[in-house]
Write a protein that holds these residues in place. Structure first.
Motif, PDB file in Angstrom:
ATOM      1  N   PHE A  26       0.822  -1.303   0.055  1.00 51.60           N
ATOM      2  CA  PHE A  26       0.005  -0.071  -0.003  1.00 51.60           C
ATOM      3  C   PHE A  26       0.724   1.505   0.085  1.00 51.60           C
ATOM      4  O   PHE A  26       0.299   2.534  -0.016  1.00 51.60           O
ATOM      5  CB  PHE A  26      -0.904   0.020   1.080  1.00 51.60           C
ATOM      6  N   SER A  45      -3.508 -11.242  -0.044  1.00 49.67           N
ATOM      7  CA  SER A  45      -3.590 -10.517  -1.310  1.00 49.67           C
ATOM      8  C   SER A  45      -3.238 -11.063  -2.655  1.00 49.67           C
ATOM      9  O   SER A  45      -2.326 -11.975  -2.602  1.00 49.67           O
ATOM     10  CB  SER A  45      -2.564  -9.266  -0.968  1.00 49.67           C
ATOM     11  N   CYS A  51      -5.845  -5.066 -11.030  1.00 49.07           N
ATOM     12  CA  CYS A  51      -6.074  -4.680  -9.609  1.00 49.07           C
ATOM     13  C   CYS A  51      -5.521  -5.653  -8.809  1.00 49.07           C
ATOM     14  O   CYS A  51      -4.938  -6.620  -9.148  1.00 49.07           O
ATOM     15  CB  CYS A  51      -7.676  -4.708  -9.641  1.00 49.07           C
ATOM     16  N   THR A  54      -7.057  -7.400  -1.664  1.00 44.89           N
ATOM     17  CA  THR A  54      -6.698  -7.831  -0.213  1.00 44.89           C
ATOM     18  C   THR A  54      -7.587  -8.008   0.733  1.00 44.89           C
ATOM     19  O   THR A  54      -8.729  -7.273   0.816  1.00 44.89           O
ATOM     20  CB  THR A  54      -5.627  -6.859   0.165  1.00 44.89           C
ATOM     21  N   LYS A  79      -7.479   3.710  -3.907  1.00 43.67           N
ATOM     22  CA  LYS A  79      -8.104   2.565  -2.816  1.00 43.67           C
ATOM     23  C   LYS A  79      -9.432   2.631  -2.584  1.00 43.67           C
ATOM     24  O   LYS A  79     -10.091   3.564  -2.425  1.00 43.67           O
ATOM     25  CB  LYS A  79      -7.128   2.739  -1.866  1.00 43.67           C
ATOM     26  N   ILE A  81     -11.926   0.589   0.367  1.00 43.17           N
ATOM     27  CA  ILE A  81     -11.899  -0.262   1.505  1.00 43.17           C
ATOM     28  C   ILE A  81     -13.547  -0.631   1.715  1.00 43.17           C
ATOM     29  O   ILE A  81     -14.387   0.309   1.814  1.00 43.17           O
ATOM     30  CB  ILE A  81     -11.551   0.434   2.911  1.00 43.17           C
ATOM     31  N   ASP A 108      -8.289   8.464  -2.715  1.00 47.04           N
ATOM     32  CA  ASP A 108      -6.983   8.764  -3.156  1.00 47.04           C
ATOM     33  C   ASP A 108      -6.125   8.980  -2.321  1.00 47.04           C
ATOM     34  O   ASP A 108      -5.869   9.945  -1.625  1.00 47.04           O
ATOM     35  CB  ASP A 108      -7.122  10.116  -4.143  1.00 47.04           C
ATOM     36  N   PRO A 109      -5.376   7.804  -2.071  1.00 49.08           N
ATOM     37  CA  PRO A 109      -4.172   7.664  -1.117  1.00 49.08           C
ATOM     38  C   PRO A 109      -2.952   8.801  -1.446  1.00 49.08           C
ATOM     39  O   PRO A 109      -2.247   8.908  -0.388  1.00 49.08           O
ATOM     40  CB  PRO A 109      -3.572   6.371  -1.127  1.00 49.08           C
ATOM     41  N   LEU A 125      -9.853  -4.625   0.583  1.00 48.75           N
ATOM     42  CA  LEU A 125      -9.250  -3.551   0.018  1.00 48.75           C
ATOM     43  C   LEU A 125      -9.192  -3.739  -1.549  1.00 48.75           C
ATOM     44  O   LEU A 125      -8.373  -5.102  -1.880  1.00 48.75           O
ATOM     45  CB  LEU A 125      -7.894  -3.177   0.708  1.00 48.75           C
ATOM     46  N   GLN A 127      -7.270  -2.121  -4.815  1.00 51.09           N
ATOM     47  CA  GLN A 127      -6.366  -1.082  -5.424  1.00 51.09           C
ATOM     48  C   GLN A 127      -6.587  -1.136  -6.960  1.00 51.09           C
ATOM     49  O   GLN A 127      -6.362  -2.210  -7.578  1.00 51.09           O
ATOM     50  CB  GLN A 127      -4.975  -1.222  -4.963  1.00 51.09           C
ATOM     51  N   ARG A 130      -4.711   3.985 -11.223  1.00 53.27           N
ATOM     52  CA  ARG A 130      -5.467   5.510 -11.226  1.00 53.27           C
ATOM     53  C   ARG A 130      -6.043   5.922 -12.777  1.00 53.27           C
ATOM     54  O   ARG A 130      -7.048   6.414 -12.893  1.00 53.27           O
ATOM     55  CB  ARG A 130      -4.039   6.483 -11.124  1.00 53.27           C
ATOM     56  N   GLY A 234       0.727   0.350  -9.771  1.00 50.37           N
ATOM     57  CA  GLY A 234      -0.368  -0.236  -9.247  1.00 50.37           C
ATOM     58  C   GLY A 234      -1.146  -1.183  -9.878  1.00 50.37           C
ATOM     59  O   GLY A 234      -2.348  -1.587  -9.777  1.00 50.37           O
TER      60      GLY A 234
END
Length: 313
Positions: A26, A45, A51, A54, A79, A81, A108-109, A125, A127, A130, A234
């Motif tokens: 992450f 994960s 993608c 996890t 991300k 959750i 957006d982390p 989770l 991912q 982008r 990612g």
């Protein structure tokens, strides 16, 4: 711990290894368990094409995401959750959003955030790259997007799909995993909403542009690998290769060719003093002068020293 199935890495961690794998997957996150029991933590994960999905279980803890993409090889992904059990909240951009059981948050982390898991939690989770989302959707994620399965049918569908995928992950080959991953991307795009006036661009074209930009900025790194690029984008290694398919190149060929192009340009500008060729070679990530000389001659049919002499004459 990690093992391979159908060439798709599946990673697991428990207890003391939990925080380390979280940072690997992450980015530059910091976990604070306080007085909670770290040994109750576990994570599994897997890549789903572009993608990463996890599943984690952990005692109460806080996640600080202050500089998630601080390093060049940190993952750069949107991300999601999904809260399967327990209560959490996310604070970002001055806004505070609760995340209860059977609800989700998309954020957006890259923007600093604090994720507070106030109870023991079980979370899924996701991912996603982008570039898989339209720019209008990225702009909407200046603040977290939340939804609840009780009131949002799309959230319910995504929850069910993510849950069932984790249970069946060992029975899905790479093609089916990629298909499931694309379905999840499509669901997220629909949930966040798209501007119909925005022209849809091929995600692989966007990915290729981002990869080339990353390579150009890190071309001098001898540890520049396809795996590093995939983590930073990612996505999976397979998708990095797919991004180059239209140009009929492999990522490695592109990297070494770019290094040789830059070496040729630097040699043309170099002086005649001793050690200049070696300095250029090592400065562009070549492991030795001999390696550089062989590659240069194969590309330009002359040695680096001959090229430099021709440029100086």
């Amino acid at each position: 711990m990690r093992f391979s199935a159908d060439h798709q890495h599946v990673e697991t961690a428990q207890g003391q290894d939990f925080a380390g794998l979280a940072r690997t997957l992450f980015g530059n996150v910091r976990l604070d368990f306080g007085t909670a029991d770290k040994e109750k933590s576990s994570m599994l994960s897997a890549m789903l094409g572009a993608c990463r999905l996890t599943r984690l279980e952990a005692d109460r803890h806080v996640v600080f995401g202050e500089r998630v993409t601080a390093e060049p090889d940190d993952p750069d992904a949107i991300k999601l959750i999904l809260q399967a059990e327990g209560s959490a909240s996310i604070t970002q951009g001055g806004l505070h959003a609760p995340v209860f059981t059977n609800s989700l948050a998309i954020y957006d982390p890259r923007r600093p955030y604090v994720l507070t898991n106030s109870t023991p939690v079980r979370q899924l989770l996701l991912q996603l790259p982008r570039q898989a989302l339209p720019q209008t959707a990225i702009e909407r994620l200046a603040a977290p997007f939340t939804a609840n399965a009780e009131h949002d049918g799309m959230c319910r569908i995504l929850l069910s799909l993510m849950e069932s995928t984790m249970y069946e992950i060992g029975h899905l080959d790479a093609v089916r995993r990629a298909s499931v991953g694309q379905t999840m991307i499509d669901l997220v795009r629909t949930m966040i909403g798209e501007d119909p006036a925005v022209q849809v661009v091929n995600p692989l074209d966007l990915l290729l542009a981002r990869i080339k930009d990353f390579i150009a900025k890190n071309i001098d790194r001898p540890d520049l690998t396809i795996a590093m690029i995939a983590r930073r984008m990612g996505c999976s290694v397979r998708y990095v290769y797919r991004a180059f398919e239209a140009e009929r190149l492999t990522p490695s060929v592109y990297i070494w060719d770019l290094r040789l192009q830059q070496a040729a340009a630097k040699l043309g500008e170099a002086g005649g003093h001793s050690g200049e060729i070696s300095r250029i070679a090592f400065g562009l990530g070549f492991s030795s002068s001999a390696h550089f000389s062989r590659a240069f001659r194969a590309r330009y049919a002359v040695s680096p020293s001959q090229w430099r002499k021709a440029a100086l004459s």
